[in-house]
Design a protein around this motif. Structure first.
Motif, short mmCIF file in Angstrom:
data_model
loop_
_atom_site.label_atom_id
_atom_site.label_comp_id
_atom_site.label_asym_id
_atom_site.label_seq_id
_atom_site.Cartn_x
_atom_site.Cartn_y
_atom_site.Cartn_z
N GLN A 138 0.81 -1.11 0.10
CA GLN A 138 0.06 0.03 0.11
C GLN A 138 0.98 1.02 0.13
O GLN A 138 1.94 1.11 0.46
CB GLN A 138 -1.19 -0.02 1.30
N ALA A 139 0.47 2.33 -0.58
CA ALA A 139 0.98 3.59 -0.59
C ALA A 139 -0.06 4.56 0.05
O ALA A 139 -1.15 4.67 -0.46
CB ALA A 139 1.41 3.80 -2.12
N LEU A 140 0.73 5.55 0.74
CA LEU A 140 -0.02 6.67 1.31
C LEU A 140 -0.49 7.67 0.17
O LEU A 140 0.57 8.39 -0.40
CB LEU A 140 0.81 7.18 2.39
N ALA A 141 -1.61 7.94 0.02
CA ALA A 141 -2.11 8.80 -1.07
C ALA A 141 -1.63 10.18 -0.73
O ALA A 141 -1.26 10.81 -1.80
CB ALA A 141 -3.57 9.01 -1.02
N SER A 142 -1.38 10.71 0.32
CA SER A 142 -0.97 11.93 0.47
C SER A 142 0.52 12.11 0.52
O SER A 142 1.03 13.34 0.49
CB SER A 142 -1.42 12.43 1.99
N SER A 143 1.17 11.18 0.05
CA SER A 143 2.89 11.19 0.14
C SER A 143 2.99 11.26 -1.36
O SER A 143 4.22 11.19 -1.89
CB SER A 143 3.58 9.94 0.72
N VAL A 144 1.97 11.50 -2.50
CA VAL A 144 2.13 11.63 -3.79
C VAL A 144 3.11 12.88 -3.96
O VAL A 144 2.98 13.78 -3.59
CB VAL A 144 0.99 11.79 -4.42
N ASP A 145 4.16 12.90 -4.95
CA ASP A 145 5.18 13.60 -5.21
C ASP A 145 5.59 13.60 -6.58
O ASP A 145 6.09 12.80 -7.28
CB ASP A 145 6.41 13.54 -4.53
N THR A 146 5.33 14.98 -7.40
CA THR A 146 5.68 15.07 -8.79
C THR A 146 6.67 16.27 -9.08
O THR A 146 7.02 16.51 -9.91
CB THR A 146 4.35 15.45 -9.71
N GLY A 147 7.30 16.71 -7.90
CA GLY A 147 8.10 17.82 -7.89
C GLY A 147 7.41 19.18 -8.18
O GLY A 147 8.12 20.19 -8.25
N ASP A 148 5.92 19.22 -8.32
CA ASP A 148 5.19 20.65 -8.33
C ASP A 148 4.12 20.50 -7.37
O ASP A 148 3.30 19.91 -7.31
CB ASP A 148 4.65 20.34 -9.79
N PRO A 149 4.54 21.25 -6.44
CA PRO A 149 3.51 21.48 -5.20
C PRO A 149 2.01 21.71 -5.32
O PRO A 149 1.08 21.16 -4.98
CB PRO A 149 4.27 22.66 -4.23
N ALA A 150 1.72 22.56 -6.47
CA ALA A 150 0.50 22.88 -6.82
C ALA A 150 -0.25 21.71 -7.54
O ALA A 150 -1.43 21.28 -7.08
CB ALA A 150 0.35 24.11 -7.76
N ARG A 151 0.41 20.83 -8.42
CA ARG A 151 -0.06 19.62 -8.91
C ARG A 151 -0.18 18.55 -7.98
O ARG A 151 -1.20 17.77 -7.91
CB ARG A 151 0.96 19.23 -10.11
N ASP A 152 0.78 18.52 -7.13
CA ASP A 152 0.47 17.48 -5.86
C ASP A 152 -0.50 17.84 -5.16
O ASP A 152 -1.23 16.75 -4.76
CB ASP A 152 1.97 17.53 -5.06
N GLN A 153 -0.92 19.07 -4.64
CA GLN A 153 -1.96 19.18 -3.91
C GLN A 153 -3.19 19.08 -4.45
O GLN A 153 -4.08 18.43 -3.97
CB GLN A 153 -2.03 20.66 -3.46
N HIS A 154 -3.19 19.33 -5.87
CA HIS A 154 -4.46 18.78 -6.84
C HIS A 154 -4.60 17.42 -6.89
O HIS A 154 -5.73 16.68 -6.55
CB HIS A 154 -4.33 19.22 -8.18
N LEU A 155 -3.58 16.65 -6.83
CA LEU A 155 -3.76 15.19 -7.00
C LEU A 155 -4.15 14.58 -5.51
O LEU A 155 -4.99 13.65 -5.52
CB LEU A 155 -2.30 14.49 -7.05
N ARG A 156 -3.68 15.11 -4.66
CA ARG A 156 -4.02 14.67 -3.13
C ARG A 156 -5.41 14.90 -2.73
O ARG A 156 -6.30 14.06 -2.35
CB ARG A 156 -3.32 15.22 -1.86
#
Length: 194
Positions: A65-83
């Motif tokens: 399992q992977a923690l959804a809130s730990s997603v990281d693409t290197g772009d904070p705005a995109r990461d916030q949208h993904l989360r």
């Protein structure tokens, strides 16, 4: 002059049976196409997993399992949208994967993992091609190094964010490549190093 026999490739079938634990050095990653050409790479920074290795490798089970809130693409705005918008990490904190090695893969030395991937409240079948790169570390201790590759469609999981372009196509492609680079050791190894 005698010819040398090339070294035998690592054989997953030689792995000791039993419980193996995924190391923190592993990577749970993905690649999506954006604006039809650019590849956006991302990963989940927090995850856990284990394998129950069976003799001969076929029948080996995998769970992680992977923690959804730990997603990281290197772009904070995109990461916030993904989360918040896409993965809804507040409601669905974990992405899950469970599967079993069912057959040799399409390439010699590879294996087919028949799995179920869970994202948000959707569970979908997923085939992964597993390539084993090594079965020992530099001190000849058991250590599995492998890569698992597969492709999903975001829409199959209800992940439907995508705006249409005037020229046709979409901002983010529906297909997402999964790239899992996994290192694992027998569970007893972690008891020995404590």
């Amino acid at each position: 002059m005698p010819t040398r026999t090339p070294p035998r490739p690592p054989a997953a079938a030689d792995l000791p049976a039993g419980r193996w634990v995924v190391e923190a050095t592993s990577e749970v990653g993905f690649v999506a196409r954006e604006l039809l050409v650019r590849r956006v790479q991302g990963r989940f920074r927090q995850f856990e997993g284990a394998l129950e290795v069976r003799p001969g490798i076929t029948g080996t089970t995998v769970a992680g399992q992977a923690l959804a809130s730990s997603v990281d693409t290197g772009d904070p705005a995109r990461d916030q949208h993904l989360r918040q918008e896409l993965l809804e990490a507040g409601r669905f904190p974990w992405l899950t994967l469970a599967g079993e090695v069912v057959a040799p893969g399409s390439v010699e030395g590879s294996w087919r993992l028949a799995a179920v991937l869970g994202i948000r409240d959707a569970r979908r079948p997923l085939d992964l091609e597993v390539h084993v790169h090594g079965t020992q570390d530099e001190q000849a201790r058991p250590r599995l190094a492998m890569t698992a590759l597969g492709t999903i469609k975001r829409s199959a999981f209800g992940l439907r964010f995508s705006s249409a372009l005037e020229t046709g196509g979409v901002i983010v492609a529906d297909e997402v490549e999964l790239v899992l680079r996994v290192a694992a050791r027998p569970a007893y190894f972690f008891d020995e190093v404590k």
